[in-house]
Design a protein around this motif. Structure first.
Motif: not given
Ligand code: NAP
Length: 305
Positions: A7-10, A76-78, A81-83, A103-106
């Motif tokens: 799982i990429l992105g915690a 992939v859970a970042c 723009y990071d994916a 899992l990316q939006n958009g």
């Molecule tokens: P988030 O809380 O910001 O988490 C993103 C994670 O990705 C962060 O932990 C970040 O690391 C990590 N990351 C970024 N670049 C990385 C890399 N190169 N290697 C490893 N890890 C990396 O984002 P999110 O809310 O989960 O959203 C993820 C996607 O799901 C987005 O497209 C969002 O629109 C979509 N989404 C989210 C939700 C929601 O409720 N949150 C609902 C539906 C859809 P750091 O911790 O080091 O910054």
């Protein structure tokens, strides 16, 4: 093929998925951004998921992209723009025929990823679940929802799909994943940018329904021209239903802007405007909205793409 879930992105969604899979006894490994983040994670010793005010700790192993060993299954859970940059680092570890769930939006980031890893299968996901980070390595499950997964190039359901049901992750395999992603993108374009520009919660848009309807009309034209007529069905009505049902909420884009975080504009409204231009479609309201949002973000010193 190894059955480990990498799982990429915690962050919010990554932790939500990781904890549920680990709780069900599935093999899970987190891939964190760099050594510094890995050290910080190891000091805490795991992820905490808070559900109905009950925190539970999961000691899930973690590594960085530089670790060794092939990856067969990757979530992939970042952010969108990071994916692609993140996948570029991992590409050498992805086994032939690896399966990647995005899992990316958009829209747009999925194709950026797929271009880099032609030897892998890319599965697109659309999630209505809600989670947010309360602190580093601690995530609150805030909104029950659903996940649709599908592969625009191959209709067969992956073998591991039952892992999701076993783990209590509500999910369905669909052959119409692009329709779902386009519909969600259209809803987002009709609501989120306006909440930023009018500085209001979703319900504040009830005072701007003329503007919302004009956008829905143009978005419907775009969906038809993009070969997604079903995603345009009763768009205006659904947008109004969402505005009413979520009247007290602040949109994700509003929250990002308010917290000084980068938005996913490039993969939402930006993607819609780019698609319109590619089809030679004039959509003045949508283009004006995009320009206003870009100006607004720039004025705040936030990335506008
Ligand atoms: P988030 O809380 O910001 O988490 C993103 C994670 O990705 C962060 O932990 C970040 O690391 C990590 N990351 C970024 N670049 C990385 C890399 N190169 N290697 C490893 N890890 C990396 O984002 P999110 O809310 O989960 O959203 C993820 C996607 O799901 C987005 O497209 C969002 O629109 C979509 N989404 C989210 C939700 C929601 O409720 N949150 C609902 C539906 C859809 P750091 O911790 O080091 O910054």
């Amino acid at each position: 093929m190894s059955s480990t879930w990498h799982i990429l992105g915690a962050g919010s969604l990554g932790s939500l998925w990781a904890c549920r899979l680990a709780r069900a006894g599935k093999a899970v490994r987190l891939i964190l951004r760099d050594e510094q983040r890995l050290t910080a994670y190891q000091q805490v010793g795991g992820l905490t998921l808070v559900e109905q005010d009950q925190p539970h700790h999961y000691a899930i192993p973690a590594e960085t992209a530089q670790a060794h060993g092939p990856i067969h299954r990757l979530l992939v859970a970042c952010k969108a723009y990071d994916a692609a940059p993140a996948i570029a680092h991992l590409a050498p570890r992805l086994a032939e025929g690896a399966e990647i769930v995005l899992l990316q939006n958009g829209l747009g980031s999925q194709d950026e990823v797929a271009e880099q890893v032609p030897h892998a299968r890319c599965i697109f996901a659309s999630s209505t679940e809600g989670a947010y980070r309360e602190a580093d390595w601690q995530v609150r499950f805030a909104g029950h929802g659903f996940n649709w997964l599908g592969d625009p190039n191959q209709p067969t359901r992956p073998e591991w799909f039952d892992d999701l049901h076993d783990s209590g992750i509500p999910a369905e395999w669909t052959v119409d994943i692009l329709t779902r992603l386009w519909r969600k993108l259209a809803l987002n374009c009709a609501i989120n940018p306006l909440t930023v520009l009018h500085d209001c919660h979703n319900g504040g848009l009830l005072e701007h329904l003329g503007e919302v309807s004009a956008l829905c009309d143009e978005l419907s034209q775009l969906l038809h021209r993009s070969g997604q007529p079903q995603a345009a069905d009763d768009l205006d009505e659904e947008v109004q239903r969402v505005i009413l049902a979520t009247a007290a909420n602040y949109s994700s884009m509003y929250q990002d802007v308010r917290s000084g975080r980068r938005t996913e504009i490039h993969y939402l409204l930006g993607h819609a405007c780019k698609a319109a231009a590619r089809h030679g479609l004039q959509l003045p309201q949508l283009q004006h909205l995009h320009q206003r949002l870009v100006d607004n973000l720039r004025a705040r010193g936030l990335p506008s793409a």
